[in-house]
Design an enzyme around this catalytic site. Sequence first.
Site, PDB file in Angstrom:
ATOM      1  N   ASP A   1       0.863  -1.175   0.000  1.00 29.31           N
ATOM      2  CA  ASP A   1       0.000   0.000   0.000  1.00 29.31           C
ATOM      3  C   ASP A   1       0.908   1.236   0.000  1.00 29.31           C
ATOM      4  OD1 ASP A   1      -2.250   1.893   0.599  1.00 29.31           O
ATOM      5  OD2 ASP A   1      -3.340   0.037   0.933  1.00 29.31           O
TER       6      ASP A   1
ATOM      7  N   HIS B   1       2.017   1.927  -3.302  1.00 31.47           N
ATOM      8  CA  HIS B   1       0.976   2.823  -3.820  1.00 31.47           C
ATOM      9  C   HIS B   1       1.418   4.280  -3.710  1.00 31.47           C
ATOM     10  CE1 HIS B   1      -2.517  -0.300  -3.248  1.00 31.47           C
ATOM     11  NE2 HIS B   1      -1.510  -0.762  -3.950  1.00 31.47           N
TER      12      HIS B   1
END
Length: 440
Positions: free
Chosen positions: A242, A265
């Site tokens: 993430d 991310h």
Amino acid sequence: MKSSWVLNTLFVFVILVFFFLFVQGKLPSSTKHRQLQALSRKSKPGSKTTVVFNVLSFGAVGNGITDDSQAFNKAWDSACQSKKSALLLVPAKYSFMIQATIFRGPCKSRLIFQIDGALMAPDGPKAWKQKNGKLDSWVVFQSITGMSLQGDGLIDGRGEKWWNLHKRPEKAISFDFSFELTIRGVRVENSPKFHMAFNMCKNVHVERISIKAPANSPNTDGIHLEKTNNLKIYNSFISSGDDCISIGTGCHNVDIRNVTCGPSHGISIGSLGRDKSRACVSNITVSDSVIKHSTNGVRIKTWQGGSGAVSKITFQNIKMDTVLNPIIIDQFYCLDNMCPNQTSALSISDVSYKSIRGTYDVSGPPVHIACSDSVPCRNVTLSGVQLRPAQGKSLLKPFCWEAYGSIYTHPSSTLPPVSCLLNGPPKKIAKFDVDHHSQC
């Protein structure tokens, strides 16, 4: 006579060698007993006396299987109550498994938590002892002032058996209501969810840490910040499933520098404003960093219907390497694409992108600035942006929506050319936009 002189000279030489080794601290310690004695003795760095509390001396086994939680709690209580500076030692060449634990303060003096060995979480849900049916964060430091977490060791969250489950421990390492913290040198790997989090902390320095989890491990943010001020993250490597760093509400004066991020991310401010909540974030700088093989580069994401403000944000001198969305502001953030359009929104202003260079994946536009219909983004500036498609494919056009700002280099010299920003401030600024800023 000559033989006696030679023996005397040799004797003096041997004495001098041992004296030199003694001064340098290089004399060998031949037994475990002598090593533990050395680790338990008092030393005097500067004008203060530091007392070492080795977890082995409190009954820890360190074989990676035995539950060493009780020994760690005893060592913490002793170190925390020490009136002299204390060093809690997790020694090298040992692996210590502990259950979910809260190390509470305040302590009587500044404390060093030295991790040279491995600190391991329970191996999956069956080994995790739940308290009152709740899954707590694994290791929590609470109400601590002046602590250093440091060392060359490993903090292993052992999250592999959790990643396919909906309900998981929220964080591997969490600092709550703490001040004057230093985190330096440690490695954190494979958390069930967030690797490291700071909640309601102030004056924090993070330096030379490594965080690593597979790119497909869900929600394994590297570092998450919430209501934390005056924080620095320098010279670190983060790779996760993430965000490398996620910045939540109530964060101000955050400086991120020389961080290598990815696969991940990206580095994100948000998400903010979910369920009509109020969020305030300001004075955030990300500079001299690399983001590689990530779905996003530098991102601001907010939900429709929220309130508050994001302001004074600087992204500077950042290299992108095959990033899907290098520059993105998304005020329509929604997990399931079923969120209704709403009037209220956070105000976003004074966002600067300077010298953002590198390559992007051709699946989406390299610059995506989508702002609220009723609360447009204001004073978004770009200079020195040079983003080329990976693998030599054609340029994609930037996307802007209700975004006001300027480009300090000629639009045609920016790659890709950015001509979609609207000039000047919005002609009409909603009253609640001004209110949001004044309340933050």
